[in-house]
Design an enzyme around this catalytic site. Sequence first.
Site, PDB file in Angstrom:
ATOM      1  N   SER A  54      40.247  33.969  41.183  1.00 44.76           N
ATOM      2  CA  SER A  54      41.323  34.365  42.080  1.00 44.76           C
ATOM      3  C   SER A  54      40.822  35.498  42.963  1.00 44.76           C
ATOM      4  O   SER A  54      39.690  35.963  42.808  1.00 44.76           O
ATOM      5  CB  SER A  54      42.543  34.814  41.286  1.00 44.76           C
ATOM      6  OG  SER A  54      42.251  36.054  40.676  1.00 44.76           O
ATOM      7  N   LYS A  55      41.705  35.913  43.852  1.00 48.77           N
ATOM      8  CA  LYS A  55      41.353  36.943  44.830  1.00 48.77           C
ATOM      9  C   LYS A  55      40.712  38.178  44.205  1.00 48.77           C
ATOM     10  O   LYS A  55      39.838  38.778  44.792  1.00 48.77           O
ATOM     11  CB  LYS A  55      42.628  37.392  45.541  1.00 48.77           C
ATOM     12  CG  LYS A  55      42.789  36.752  46.893  1.00 48.77           C
ATOM     13  CD  LYS A  55      43.824  37.527  47.676  1.00 48.77           C
ATOM     14  CE  LYS A  55      44.415  36.624  48.739  1.00 48.77           C
ATOM     15  NZ  LYS A  55      45.788  36.899  49.031  1.00 48.77           N
TER      16      LYS A  55
END
Length: 471
Positions: A237-238
């Site tokens: 994820s980010k």
Amino acid sequence: MTVRTRFAPSPTGYLHVGGARTALFCYLYARKHGGQFVLRIEDTDLERSTAESVNAILEGMTWLGLDYDEGPFYQTQRFDRYNQIIDELLDKGLAYRCDCPKERLEKLRVDQMARKQKPRYDGCCRHKQVDPSQPHVIRFKNPADGVVIVDDLIRGRMPFANEELDDLIIRRSDGTPTYNLSVVVDDADMEITHVIRGDDHINNTPRQINILRALGFEPPRYAHVPMILGDDGARLSKRHGAVSVISYRDMGYLPEALLNYLVRLGWSHGDQEIFSIEQMIELFDISDVNKAASSFNTSKLDWLNQQYLQQAEPARVARLLSPHMGRIDIDPSTGPDLVDVVKAQAARAKTLVELAEISAFCYRDFEEFDEGSAKKHLRLVAREPLEKLRAGFELMAFEDWTPEQLKHVVEGVAEELQLNLGKVAQPLRVAIVGRAASPGIEETLMLVGKEATLRRIDKALGYIAARGGEA
Ligand code: GLU
């Protein structure tokens, strides 16, 4: 049977690396079998879907060269078709209207949870006559018993008991069709033979198979691709860094390097690491994809990118490098031909961003010497060789400013002073580039040009003088 695959992103953000890998697998599988690859934009979630996101997805696909044969199809343009199918299901008694109030559904859920049961709709409205003019949803009448077998190309046979699946909502009270219904209608209408998608959709698959069968369609084959993890084992994820495909372009990766990296995430062919797209098409098979999740590893991507930077056509690399030079305020038309810079430098950089940074010296004077390099090489003993080099270069005519002639001058000074070449070339390199690493000294000088060479030697001599007597 013609193989037809589809990539079906929801446009609620950018194209992330996981999505790109799914798209790549769909693309490769279609190409390998001489089939077609369809792009479908699943934009039925009107609140979260945006035009920017559609553009970002298309931009990412184009950059990666994942050409689709059909589409993009937009689900929002197919609502009539979904409603037609929903009406058909209603007419055939395969779907029904449900007006259960929210409070009832909530109580049902709480009671089921308290009994440690899986929350599911209890079919309360199955046999009720709900007034169509009153607010209601439409539910699919899932078979009450029996087992749905998902024969997954990656995971093998997965049985799902129908008792576990409840009567899914296929049309919301606002009249819009739901995800599972629209996917099923599209996969059938678009004659998709192989659904390759993330394994977060596994639980949807038996439901979709039931709807397809109710409509009299033969379900496609399914392949659920395991997720990509970050280096800490959590879903990528980010917070692990860049996840959007386009940010990899902006960080200076070549599309073929990212594709090569993505194909190896969960798939392998012996111990081969480098695959051209043609080789991927030839060798890839969806059934060889690992069941287990794989982890994203930036240093491996860097290594691949470095390989591709070296192999790629210098003129193409120069074209891709140009905007990265622009970003550090360098206009490549003001100095040496960028293609020559690429030829000299490509092997030394992992990304185009790095290539731009280490090539800046060809276009502008550096601000400060790298401290370690200057301490080591710009000492009093370097003064004489630098002065002699300067004198030699100054005498050179513009047309003689070639690697051969420059080499000649450098070697001549080394010989005259009875020094080994390094004792002459290293101070010169630090003088010209600011640090002790650069391509061959004669290429470096050629790229920098006469005027800047003289100016920078003067700066180095000034530095030595300022340092005073430290030998
Ligand atoms: N639109 C779904 C998503 O982006 C994919 C649906 C599918 O591949 O069936 O997760």
